[in-house]
Design a protein around this motif. Structure first.
Motif, PDB file in Angstrom:
ATOM      1  N   PHE A 103     -72.083 -20.190  74.554  1.00 31.99           N
ATOM      2  CA  PHE A 103     -71.240 -21.364  74.787  1.00 31.99           C
ATOM      3  C   PHE A 103     -69.833 -20.964  75.228  1.00 31.99           C
ATOM      4  N   SER A 109     -72.360 -23.376  67.669  1.00 37.03           N
ATOM      5  CA  SER A 109     -71.003 -23.518  68.207  1.00 37.03           C
ATOM      6  C   SER A 109     -69.965 -22.988  67.230  1.00 37.03           C
ATOM      7  N   ASN A 119     -66.211 -25.164  69.738  1.00 32.59           N
ATOM      8  CA  ASN A 119     -66.560 -25.995  70.894  1.00 32.59           C
ATOM      9  C   ASN A 119     -66.507 -27.472  70.552  1.00 32.59           C
TER      10      ASN A 119
END
Length: 283
Positions: free
Chosen positions: A53, A76, A79
């Motif tokens: 990511f 994540s 994010n």
């Protein structure tokens, strides 16, 4: 009203569907194309296909009971995650998720067909979605209108649509969607999913594909859309016959010669690059 004090993250997706009685209105669920993927290993596999990511923001279309959202959050760090959901009856479920997930998840209740991903964030974007069967292709083509800042997309379609997106020249599935998709992006089928992995169980198989926008921009995409729409409407006719039917003010033979396309060639045997070249000369 479901008890929001219970942490939904302690429940399976199947249990959440029952807790919130998500399929109580079968007519509404059908109109929204709702088929919920309940297999956590498959949800994890879809998410892993989108890694890394990095510092990008994540957009999920149609989070539903948050099965895929859970896995995205798990992978994540800082994010931002934007989830676009049309079904406002899921607000209580999503509120519970926000309260218990300790993540930067934002739920946006709107029609994904009306939202431009770039308006949600100024960062680079990764789109991950189990697209609704009924409007998946429309959403996909809408995104194509502006691919700026979209780094990659991991998308699930019904298998027939994925076949058309990834189809090779000369095959039965090769058509307008193949040409446009492959000119604008690199497309790759990752894996297929049985209909038995969903609830309610759809009648069709599904496929997950990876779509990576190409850096080169194509001007006049609308011209290409018009040409391919007409050509694949008459896919069994020769390109020469189709162009003649379009009543264009051109010298058909000359244009086909310039593009090095035999006039007896059928649309299914014309490469995406040749379609682009032809559209630029014709319209």
């Amino acid at each position: 009203m479901p008890n929001a004090l219970v942490n939904d993250l302690d429940l399976t997706i199947a249990q959440i569907i029952r807790k919130y009685d998500l399929l109580r209105n079968k007519k509404r669920s059908k109109s929204l194309g709702q088929h919920f993927l309940c297999d956590s290993s498959l949800l994890k596999k879809i998410t892993y296909c989108a890694l890394p990511f990095d510092n990008k923001d994540i957009i999920e279309i149609g989070p539903g009971p948050c099965g895929l959202t859970r896995e995205i959050v798990e992978c994540s760090k800082d994010n931002n995650i934007y989830c676009i959901e049309k079904d406002t009856s899921l607000k209580e479920l999503h509120k519970n998720f926000q309260q218990n997930s300790n993540s930067n998840v934002n739920f946006i209740y709107d029609d994904a067909l009306k939202i431009k991903p770039q308006n949600l964030t100024k960062k680079e974007i990764i789109i991950i979605s189990n697209l609704p069967y009924n409007v998946g292709t429309q959403i996909f083509l809408n995104i194509f209108k502006d691919l700026s800042r979209i780094s990659k997309m991991i998308l699930m379609f019904q298998k027939e649509v994925a076949d058309r997106i990834c189809a090779k020249i000369g095959t039965k599935a090769y058509g307008r969607l193949s040409v446009i998709s492959q000119l604008l992006c690199d497309v790759e089928r990752i894996f297929d999913i049985s209909n038995k992995a969903f609830f309610p169980e759809p009648k069709v198989m599904s496929s997950v594909i990876k779509v990576t926008p190409k850096k080169n921009k194509i001007l006049g995409i609308r011209k290409l859309e018009q040409l391919t729409e007409k050509c694949f409407q008459f896919r069994r006719k020769t390109i020469y016959t189709i162009l003649k039917k379009m009543n264009l003010e051109i010298e058909t033979d000359k244009v086909l010669d310039e593009c090095k396309i035999d006039k007896q060639t059928r649309p299914e045997n014309i490469t995406p690059k040749k379609f682009l070249e032809l559209s630029e000369k014709l319209l």
